[in-house]
Design a protein around this motif. Structure first.
Motif, PDB file in Angstrom:
ATOM      1  N   ALA A 190     -14.817  44.908  44.882  1.00 36.42           N
ATOM      2  CA  ALA A 190     -13.628  45.166  45.701  1.00 36.42           C
ATOM      3  C   ALA A 190     -12.828  46.357  45.172  1.00 36.42           C
ATOM      4  N   ALA A 191     -13.322  46.999  44.108  1.00 32.63           N
ATOM      5  CA  ALA A 191     -12.665  48.156  43.481  1.00 32.63           C
ATOM      6  C   ALA A 191     -11.242  47.822  43.034  1.00 32.63           C
ATOM      7  N   ASN A 192     -11.051  46.608  42.501  1.00 35.00           N
ATOM      8  CA  ASN A 192      -9.732  46.188  42.063  1.00 35.00           C
ATOM      9  C   ASN A 192      -9.857  45.253  40.854  1.00 35.00           C
ATOM     10  N   VAL A 193     -10.417  45.774  39.749  1.00 32.60           N
ATOM     11  CA  VAL A 193     -10.607  44.955  38.560  1.00 32.60           C
ATOM     12  C   VAL A 193      -9.289  44.867  37.791  1.00 32.60           C
ATOM     13  N   THR A 194      -8.847  43.649  37.559  1.00 31.69           N
ATOM     14  CA  THR A 194      -7.625  43.459  36.785  1.00 31.69           C
ATOM     15  C   THR A 194      -7.951  43.557  35.297  1.00 31.69           C
ATOM     16  N   GLN A 195      -6.937  43.876  34.504  1.00 32.02           N
ATOM     17  CA  GLN A 195      -7.108  43.915  33.057  1.00 32.02           C
ATOM     18  C   GLN A 195      -7.551  42.556  32.536  1.00 32.02           C
ATOM     19  N   GLU A 196      -6.982  41.511  33.093  1.00 28.51           N
ATOM     20  CA  GLU A 196      -7.296  40.159  32.667  1.00 28.51           C
ATOM     21  C   GLU A 196      -8.775  39.840  32.897  1.00 28.51           C
ATOM     22  N   ALA A 197      -9.290  40.169  34.086  1.00 28.54           N
ATOM     23  CA  ALA A 197     -10.694  39.877  34.395  1.00 28.54           C
ATOM     24  C   ALA A 197     -11.626  40.682  33.499  1.00 28.54           C
ATOM     25  N   GLN A 198     -11.279  41.944  33.269  1.00 23.05           N
ATOM     26  CA  GLN A 198     -12.108  42.784  32.411  1.00 23.05           C
ATOM     27  C   GLN A 198     -12.093  42.275  30.970  1.00 23.05           C
ATOM     28  N   PHE A 199     -10.911  41.905  30.492  1.00 20.19           N
ATOM     29  CA  PHE A 199     -10.808  41.399  29.123  1.00 20.19           C
ATOM     30  C   PHE A 199     -11.591  40.092  28.959  1.00 20.19           C
ATOM     31  N   GLU A 200     -11.421  39.162  29.884  1.00 19.33           N
ATOM     32  CA  GLU A 200     -12.084  37.868  29.765  1.00 19.33           C
ATOM     33  C   GLU A 200     -13.609  38.017  29.799  1.00 19.33           C
ATOM     34  N   TYR A 201     -14.098  38.911  30.650  1.00 18.86           N
ATOM     35  CA  TYR A 201     -15.543  39.152  30.715  1.00 18.86           C
ATOM     36  C   TYR A 201     -16.020  39.805  29.410  1.00 18.86           C
ATOM     37  N   ALA A 202     -15.282  40.807  28.929  1.00 12.28           N
ATOM     38  CA  ALA A 202     -15.641  41.473  27.669  1.00 12.28           C
ATOM     39  C   ALA A 202     -15.584  40.486  26.509  1.00 12.28           C
ATOM     40  N   TRP A 203     -14.576  39.626  26.510  1.00 11.58           N
ATOM     41  CA  TRP A 203     -14.411  38.603  25.471  1.00 11.58           C
ATOM     42  C   TRP A 203     -15.638  37.694  25.431  1.00 11.58           C
ATOM     43  N   CYS A 204     -16.149  37.334  26.592  1.00  9.29           N
ATOM     44  CA  CYS A 204     -17.370  36.519  26.646  1.00  9.29           C
ATOM     45  C   CYS A 204     -18.577  37.322  26.160  1.00  9.29           C
ATOM     46  N   LEU A 205     -18.671  38.558  26.598  1.00 10.10           N
ATOM     47  CA  LEU A 205     -19.828  39.380  26.227  1.00 10.10           C
ATOM     48  C   LEU A 205     -19.944  39.593  24.723  1.00 10.10           C
ATOM     49  N   VAL A 206     -18.834  39.852  24.040  1.00  7.85           N
ATOM     50  CA  VAL A 206     -18.927  40.083  22.586  1.00  7.85           C
ATOM     51  C   VAL A 206     -19.271  38.803  21.839  1.00  7.85           C
ATOM     52  N   ARG A 207     -19.193  37.671  22.503  1.00  3.79           N
ATOM     53  CA  ARG A 207     -19.568  36.398  21.893  1.00  3.79           C
ATOM     54  C   ARG A 207     -20.936  35.916  22.379  1.00  3.79           C
ATOM     55  N   SER A 208     -21.661  36.796  23.068  1.00  2.00           N
ATOM     56  CA  SER A 208     -23.004  36.475  23.552  1.00  2.00           C
ATOM     57  C   SER A 208     -23.988  36.487  22.396  1.00  2.00           C
ATOM     58  N   LYS A 209     -25.148  35.877  22.608  1.00  2.00           N
ATOM     59  CA  LYS A 209     -26.173  35.907  21.572  1.00  2.00           C
ATOM     60  C   LYS A 209     -27.070  37.136  21.706  1.00  2.00           C
ATOM     61  N   TYR A 210     -26.849  37.938  22.727  1.00  2.00           N
ATOM     62  CA  TYR A 210     -27.675  39.125  22.971  1.00  2.00           C
ATOM     63  C   TYR A 210     -26.912  40.397  22.632  1.00  2.00           C
ATOM     64  N   SER A 211     -27.532  41.253  21.840  1.00  2.00           N
ATOM     65  CA  SER A 211     -26.846  42.470  21.403  1.00  2.00           C
ATOM     66  C   SER A 211     -26.525  43.399  22.574  1.00  2.00           C
ATOM     67  N   ALA A 212     -27.356  43.404  23.618  1.00  2.00           N
ATOM     68  CA  ALA A 212     -27.064  44.248  24.787  1.00  2.00           C
ATOM     69  C   ALA A 212     -25.761  43.801  25.451  1.00  2.00           C
ATOM     70  N   ASP A 213     -25.553  42.488  25.534  1.00  5.73           N
ATOM     71  CA  ASP A 213     -24.298  41.960  26.091  1.00  5.73           C
ATOM     72  C   ASP A 213     -23.123  42.346  25.199  1.00  5.73           C
ATOM     73  N   ILE A 214     -23.316  42.217  23.903  1.00  7.62           N
ATOM     74  CA  ILE A 214     -22.239  42.534  22.962  1.00  7.62           C
ATOM     75  C   ILE A 214     -21.836  44.000  23.115  1.00  7.62           C
ATOM     76  N   ARG A 215     -22.817  44.880  23.207  1.00  4.05           N
ATOM     77  CA  ARG A 215     -22.531  46.319  23.382  1.00  4.05           C
ATOM     78  C   ARG A 215     -21.788  46.576  24.687  1.00  4.05           C
ATOM     79  N   LYS A 216     -22.174  45.879  25.738  1.00  5.92           N
ATOM     80  CA  LYS A 216     -21.493  46.009  27.031  1.00  5.92           C
ATOM     81  C   LYS A 216     -20.041  45.553  26.907  1.00  5.92           C
ATOM     82  N   GLY A 217     -19.828  44.458  26.207  1.00  3.34           N
ATOM     83  CA  GLY A 217     -18.473  43.959  25.976  1.00  3.34           C
ATOM     84  C   GLY A 217     -17.638  44.956  25.183  1.00  3.34           C
TER      85      GLY A 217
END
Length: 149
Positions: A27-54
């Motif tokens: 929708a081209a309207n990413v909130t800071q909260e949504a981006q942070f929460e997704y990144a927060w999950c990604l850096v806690r992933s077991k996959y290094s590619a996800d962590i790098r994305k986060g």
């Protein structure tokens, strides 16, 4: 505190926050909260590619927004430590401590990262020692063969 680098996000949480982020991205309207929460999950992933994305998402938040910088720094340190980018992790820890020098949680994280660096440094030295011994054996065998002839 050591478990902070080993903590893995549940696949349900990752999927839930990923869905919200991608819906907002579409929708081209990413909130800071949504981006942070997704990144927060990604850096806690077991996959290094996800962590790098986060890490990329957190860096974007840190650079382009004024809110939540300290949280971004904290999770940037964790993400980089999890992919063994210890120097980067320490730089984020130090940046955080510039903002909040007395933060005990971040001071503990700094000690943990340094401990991991030392442990892996010693491992590197042990590997080098093994290689030196192996080369010595090969050279010794070579000299013994030359002396026999």
């Amino acid at each position: 505190m050591e478990d902070v680098l080993d903590e893995v996000v549940s696949s349900e949480d990752l999927k839930r926050f990923e869905r919200v982020y991608h819906e907002q991205l579409h929708a081209a309207n990413v909130t800071q909260e949504a981006q942070f929460e997704y990144a927060w999950c990604l850096v806690r992933s077991k996959y290094s590619a996800d962590i790098r994305k986060g890490i990329v998402l957190l860096e974007d938040l840190y650079i382009n927004h004024d809110n939540g910088k300290r949280d971004c720094l904290y999770y940037l340190a964790i993400g980089n430590a999890r992919i063994k980018e210890y120097s980067k992790a320490l730089s984020y820890v130090r940046a955080f401590l510039q903002i909040e020098p007395g933060n005990e949680q971040v001071q503990q994280l700094e000690r943990l990262i340094k401990k991991k660096m030392e442990k892996e440094g010693l491992y590197g030295i042990a590997v080098m020692g093994t290689l030196v011994v192996a080369v010595g054996i090969v050279v010794g065998l070579g000299l013994a063969i030359v002396k026999k002839t």
